[in-house]
Design a protein around this motif. Structure first.
Motif, PDB file in Angstrom:
ATOM      1  N   LYS A   1       0.833  -1.201   0.000  1.00  9.36           N
ATOM      2  CA  LYS A   1       0.000   0.000   0.000  1.00  9.36           C
ATOM      3  C   LYS A   1       0.872   1.257   0.000  1.00  9.36           C
ATOM      4  O   LYS A   1       1.986   1.264   0.517  1.00  9.36           O
ATOM      5  CB  LYS A   1      -0.929   0.002   1.223  1.00  9.36           C
ATOM      6  N   TRP A   2       0.317   2.325  -0.555  1.00  7.59           N
ATOM      7  CA  TRP A   2       1.051   3.576  -0.739  1.00  7.59           C
ATOM      8  C   TRP A   2       1.687   4.079   0.554  1.00  7.59           C
ATOM      9  O   TRP A   2       2.847   4.462   0.578  1.00  7.59           O
ATOM     10  CB  TRP A   2       0.127   4.644  -1.324  1.00  7.59           C
ATOM     11  N   ASP A   3       0.905   4.093   1.644  1.00  4.62           N
ATOM     12  CA  ASP A   3       1.408   4.699   2.881  1.00  4.62           C
ATOM     13  C   ASP A   3       2.501   3.875   3.557  1.00  4.62           C
ATOM     14  O   ASP A   3       3.111   4.317   4.537  1.00  4.62           O
ATOM     15  CB  ASP A   3       0.266   4.979   3.867  1.00  4.62           C
ATOM     16  N   SER A   4       2.780   2.690   3.027  1.00  2.67           N
ATOM     17  CA  SER A   4       3.840   1.855   3.604  1.00  2.67           C
ATOM     18  C   SER A   4       5.066   1.769   2.704  1.00  2.67           C
ATOM     19  O   SER A   4       6.052   1.109   3.062  1.00  2.67           O
ATOM     20  CB  SER A   4       3.311   0.435   3.855  1.00  2.67           C
ATOM     21  N   LEU A   5       5.040   2.432   1.563  1.00  4.28           N
ATOM     22  CA  LEU A   5       6.119   2.302   0.582  1.00  4.28           C
ATOM     23  C   LEU A   5       7.483   2.706   1.130  1.00  4.28           C
ATOM     24  O   LEU A   5       8.457   1.964   1.028  1.00  4.28           O
ATOM     25  CB  LEU A   5       5.797   3.140  -0.659  1.00  4.28           C
ATOM     26  N   LEU A   6       7.574   3.899   1.698  1.00  2.81           N
ATOM     27  CA  LEU A   6       8.860   4.406   2.178  1.00  2.81           C
ATOM     28  C   LEU A   6       9.353   3.634   3.400  1.00  2.81           C
ATOM     29  O   LEU A   6      10.550   3.406   3.548  1.00  2.81           O
ATOM     30  CB  LEU A   6       8.758   5.899   2.484  1.00  2.81           C
ATOM     31  N   VAL A   7       8.431   3.220   4.255  1.00  9.26           N
ATOM     32  CA  VAL A   7       8.803   2.437   5.434  1.00  9.26           C
ATOM     33  C   VAL A   7       9.423   1.110   5.007  1.00  9.26           C
ATOM     34  O   VAL A   7      10.463   0.688   5.515  1.00  9.26           O
ATOM     35  CB  VAL A   7       7.570   2.175   6.329  1.00  9.26           C
ATOM     36  N   GLY A   8       8.798   0.459   4.036  1.00  5.86           N
ATOM     37  CA  GLY A   8       9.304  -0.815   3.538  1.00  5.86           C
ATOM     38  C   GLY A   8      10.651  -0.680   2.852  1.00  5.86           C
ATOM     39  O   GLY A   8      11.507  -1.576   2.954  1.00  5.86           O
ATOM     40  N   LEU A   9      10.848   0.431   2.166  1.00  6.05           N
ATOM     41  CA  LEU A   9      12.125   0.664   1.485  1.00  6.05           C
ATOM     42  C   LEU A   9      13.250   0.778   2.504  1.00  6.05           C
ATOM     43  O   LEU A   9      14.318   0.173   2.340  1.00  6.05           O
ATOM     44  CB  LEU A   9      12.042   1.938   0.643  1.00  6.05           C
ATOM     45  N   GLN A  10      13.020   1.549   3.552  1.00 10.03           N
ATOM     46  CA  GLN A  10      14.047   1.732   4.586  1.00 10.03           C
ATOM     47  C   GLN A  10      14.307   0.436   5.352  1.00 10.03           C
ATOM     48  O   GLN A  10      15.396   0.243   5.900  1.00 10.03           O
ATOM     49  CB  GLN A  10      13.628   2.849   5.551  1.00 10.03           C
ATOM     50  N   ALA A  11      13.308  -0.445   5.382  1.00  5.70           N
ATOM     51  CA  ALA A  11      13.451  -1.720   6.098  1.00  5.70           C
ATOM     52  C   ALA A  11      14.008  -2.819   5.186  1.00  5.70           C
ATOM     53  O   ALA A  11      14.030  -3.990   5.567  1.00  5.70           O
ATOM     54  CB  ALA A  11      12.098  -2.150   6.663  1.00  5.70           C
ATOM     55  N   ASP A  12      14.448  -2.445   3.991  1.00  3.36           N
ATOM     56  CA  ASP A  12      15.053  -3.393   3.040  1.00  3.36           C
ATOM     57  C   ASP A  12      14.108  -4.521   2.644  1.00  3.36           C
ATOM     58  O   ASP A  12      14.507  -5.686   2.517  1.00  3.36           O
ATOM     59  CB  ASP A  12      16.348  -3.979   3.610  1.00  3.36           C
ATOM     60  N   GLN A  13      12.845  -4.174   2.416  1.00  3.48           N
ATOM     61  CA  GLN A  13      11.886  -5.170   1.946  1.00  3.48           C
ATOM     62  C   GLN A  13      11.911  -5.298   0.419  1.00  3.48           C
ATOM     63  O   GLN A  13      11.397  -6.261  -0.134  1.00  3.48           O
ATOM     64  CB  GLN A  13      10.473  -4.800   2.410  1.00  3.48           C
ATOM     65  N   TYR A  14      12.524  -4.333  -0.260  1.00  2.00           N
ATOM     66  CA  TYR A  14      12.649  -4.354  -1.711  1.00  2.00           C
ATOM     67  C   TYR A  14      13.766  -3.399  -2.114  1.00  2.00           C
ATOM     68  O   TYR A  14      14.242  -2.589  -1.304  1.00  2.00           O
ATOM     69  CB  TYR A  14      11.331  -3.980  -2.403  1.00  2.00           C
ATOM     70  N   ASP A  15      14.184  -3.500  -3.373  1.00  2.00           N
ATOM     71  CA  ASP A  15      15.316  -2.706  -3.859  1.00  2.00           C
ATOM     72  C   ASP A  15      14.917  -1.311  -4.310  1.00  2.00           C
ATOM     73  O   ASP A  15      15.721  -0.374  -4.213  1.00  2.00           O
ATOM     74  CB  ASP A  15      15.980  -3.419  -5.042  1.00  2.00           C
ATOM     75  N   VAL A  16      13.712  -1.185  -4.817  1.00  2.00           N
ATOM     76  CA  VAL A  16      13.305   0.077  -5.435  1.00  2.00           C
ATOM     77  C   VAL A  16      11.789   0.207  -5.409  1.00  2.00           C
ATOM     78  O   VAL A  16      11.074  -0.806  -5.404  1.00  2.00           O
ATOM     79  CB  VAL A  16      13.823   0.157  -6.895  1.00  2.00           C
ATOM     80  N   ILE A  17      11.318   1.438  -5.365  1.00  3.00           N
ATOM     81  CA  ILE A  17       9.885   1.727  -5.466  1.00  3.00           C
ATOM     82  C   ILE A  17       9.615   2.209  -6.882  1.00  3.00           C
ATOM     83  O   ILE A  17      10.190   3.197  -7.329  1.00  3.00           O
ATOM     84  CB  ILE A  17       9.455   2.818  -4.470  1.00  3.00           C
ATOM     85  N   SER A  18       8.720   1.523  -7.584  1.00  4.51           N
ATOM     86  CA  SER A  18       8.344   1.989  -8.925  1.00  4.51           C
ATOM     87  C   SER A  18       7.022   2.738  -8.902  1.00  4.51           C
ATOM     88  O   SER A  18       6.671   3.400  -9.871  1.00  4.51           O
ATOM     89  CB  SER A  18       8.257   0.818  -9.911  1.00  4.51           C
ATOM     90  N   ALA A  19       6.260   2.623  -7.800  1.00  5.07           N
ATOM     91  CA  ALA A  19       4.967   3.310  -7.689  1.00  5.07           C
ATOM     92  C   ALA A  19       5.114   4.777  -8.071  1.00  5.07           C
ATOM     93  O   ALA A  19       6.145   5.391  -7.826  1.00  5.07           O
ATOM     94  CB  ALA A  19       4.431   3.185  -6.263  1.00  5.07           C
ATOM     95  N   ALA A  20       4.075   5.327  -8.679  1.00  4.85           N
ATOM     96  CA  ALA A  20       4.124   6.671  -9.275  1.00  4.85           C
ATOM     97  C   ALA A  20       4.385   7.754  -8.232  1.00  4.85           C
ATOM     98  O   ALA A  20       3.472   8.430  -7.760  1.00  4.85           O
ATOM     99  CB  ALA A  20       2.825   6.953 -10.020  1.00  4.85           C
ATOM    100  N   MET A  21       5.642   7.935  -7.885  1.00  7.76           N
ATOM    101  CA  MET A  21       6.029   8.874  -6.834  1.00  7.76           C
ATOM    102  C   MET A  21       6.619  10.140  -7.444  1.00  7.76           C
ATOM    103  O   MET A  21       7.558  10.091  -8.241  1.00  7.76           O
ATOM    104  CB  MET A  21       7.048   8.210  -5.901  1.00  7.76           C
ATOM    105  N   ASP A  22       6.043  11.292  -7.061  1.00 10.78           N
ATOM    106  CA  ASP A  22       6.547  12.576  -7.556  1.00 10.78           C
ATOM    107  C   ASP A  22       7.915  12.871  -6.961  1.00 10.78           C
ATOM    108  O   ASP A  22       8.166  12.632  -5.775  1.00 10.78           O
ATOM    109  CB  ASP A  22       5.599  13.713  -7.171  1.00 10.78           C
ATOM    110  N   ILE A  23       8.795  13.416  -7.781  1.00 11.15           N
ATOM    111  CA  ILE A  23      10.093  13.872  -7.291  1.00 11.15           C
ATOM    112  C   ILE A  23       9.904  15.247  -6.666  1.00 11.15           C
ATOM    113  O   ILE A  23       9.574  16.214  -7.351  1.00 11.15           O
ATOM    114  CB  ILE A  23      11.121  13.955  -8.432  1.00 11.15           C
ATOM    115  N   THR A  24      10.069  15.334  -5.365  1.00 13.35           N
ATOM    116  CA  THR A  24       9.933  16.601  -4.652  1.00 13.35           C
ATOM    117  C   THR A  24      11.175  16.833  -3.789  1.00 13.35           C
ATOM    118  O   THR A  24      11.909  15.883  -3.476  1.00 13.35           O
ATOM    119  CB  THR A  24       8.697  16.608  -3.734  1.00 13.35           C
ATOM    120  N   GLU A  25      11.396  18.066  -3.405  1.00 13.50           N
ATOM    121  CA  GLU A  25      12.550  18.388  -2.556  1.00 13.50           C
ATOM    122  C   GLU A  25      12.473  17.649  -1.226  1.00 13.50           C
ATOM    123  O   GLU A  25      13.486  17.174  -0.706  1.00 13.50           O
ATOM    124  CB  GLU A  25      12.623  19.901  -2.319  1.00 13.50           C
ATOM    125  N   ALA A  26      11.286  17.553  -0.674  1.00 15.84           N
ATOM    126  CA  ALA A  26      11.122  16.872   0.617  1.00 15.84           C
ATOM    127  C   ALA A  26      11.487  15.397   0.502  1.00 15.84           C
ATOM    128  O   ALA A  26      12.196  14.844   1.353  1.00 15.84           O
ATOM    129  CB  ALA A  26       9.686  17.025   1.111  1.00 15.84           C
TER     130      ALA A  26
END
Length: 262
Positions: free
Chosen positions: A80-105
């Motif tokens: 799910k969208w709201d868990s994407l970044l948490v899972g990335l930091q926890a090494d659950q996958y190599d990359v997020i392909s979900a349609a994520m906007d590139i923002t400064e934040a």
């Protein structure tokens, strides 16, 4: 001679195996030989289910091709969208392909690939509408997603906004003549118009611009470089356009991609 030949062949095979493992390590992958990719699977036209039940969509097609160019097994991880970044930091996958906007934040949280898709807000109207640009919505009734940036943009341009919980409802109301226009994401609108054969069009101008990027956990420079190289090759040889144009009716590749921050 035959024994010697077999020994040489075996040594060569072992060398290839070692090289393959080394290359996998060089790419900072979680599992050698696999590119584990986070996606939602529910956000058309970026990630969705085809009629046969298989994953399809803009990001699916492009990332699957990237994995192919890197000689890796494309391995989707549905999340799910709201868990994407948490899972990335926890090494659950190599990359997020979900349609994520590139923002400064977000650039402070993850490393983005070069921009792989450009989108933004556009005004959708009926095919016979006299609305030719965003400036023409002044005094008109415009549909937009509740509490979205589209609502504020429409109001700033002097339109009366009718709010919707789902953009699909706004588009249907436009078809039914209940609003004069709709402001929404250009990619989502293009897909809806094309897939449902709606008698609608988009004005040529944009009310906002955004680029999507594939997101990596910081500290994986080799993988980012490899993916960027694959993306560049896919664009250069025309594969990107072939993979995406049939879904939205045009090539959504950025003309001037936002570059990875090193």
């Amino acid at each position: 001679m035959k024994i010697k030949t077999l020994i040489v062949a075996a040594a060569a095979f072992a060398g290839l195996a070692i090289t393959s493992i080394a290359n996998a390590g060089d790419l900072e992958l979680l599992q050698p030989g696999k590119l584990m990719v986070a996606t939602e699977g529910t956000y058309a036209p970026f990630s969705m289910r085809a009629p046969d039940g298989k994953l399809d969509g803009l990001e699916i097609r492009v990332m699957r091709e990237v994995a192919k160019r890197l000689n890796l097994e494309y391995t989707p991880v549905l999340i799910k969208w709201d868990s994407l970044l948490v899972g990335l930091q926890a090494d659950q996958y190599d990359v997020i392909s979900a349609a994520m906007d590139i923002t400064e934040a977000r650039q402070k949280q993850v490393t983005f690939s070069n921009g792989w898709l450009e989108s933004g807000g556009r005004v959708v109207t009926g095919k016979d509408s006299k609305i030719a640009s965003a400036a023409d919505i002044k005094g008109k009734t415009v549909g937009a997603l509740v509490a979205s940036s589209w609502t504020k943009i429409a109001e700033d341009k002097g339109a009366t906004v009718k709010g919707y919980k789902a953009e699909s409802d706004a588009m249907q109301d436009l078809v039914n003549g209940n609003v004069d226009a709709v402001i929404t994401d250009s990619i989502a609108a293009a897909y809806a118009i094309k897939s449902a054969n709606m008698s609608l069009k988009m004005t040529d101008d944009y009310v906002s611009h955004v680029q999507k990027g594939f997101a990596f956990k910081m500290g994986k420079p080799n993988l980012v470089v490899a993916v960027n190289k694959a993306l560049a090759d896919i664009n250069a040889d025309g594969t990107y356009a072939k993979l995406t144009s049939d879904l939205v009716g045009f090539d959504p590749a950025p003309k001037d991609p936002i570059k990875t921050i090193k």
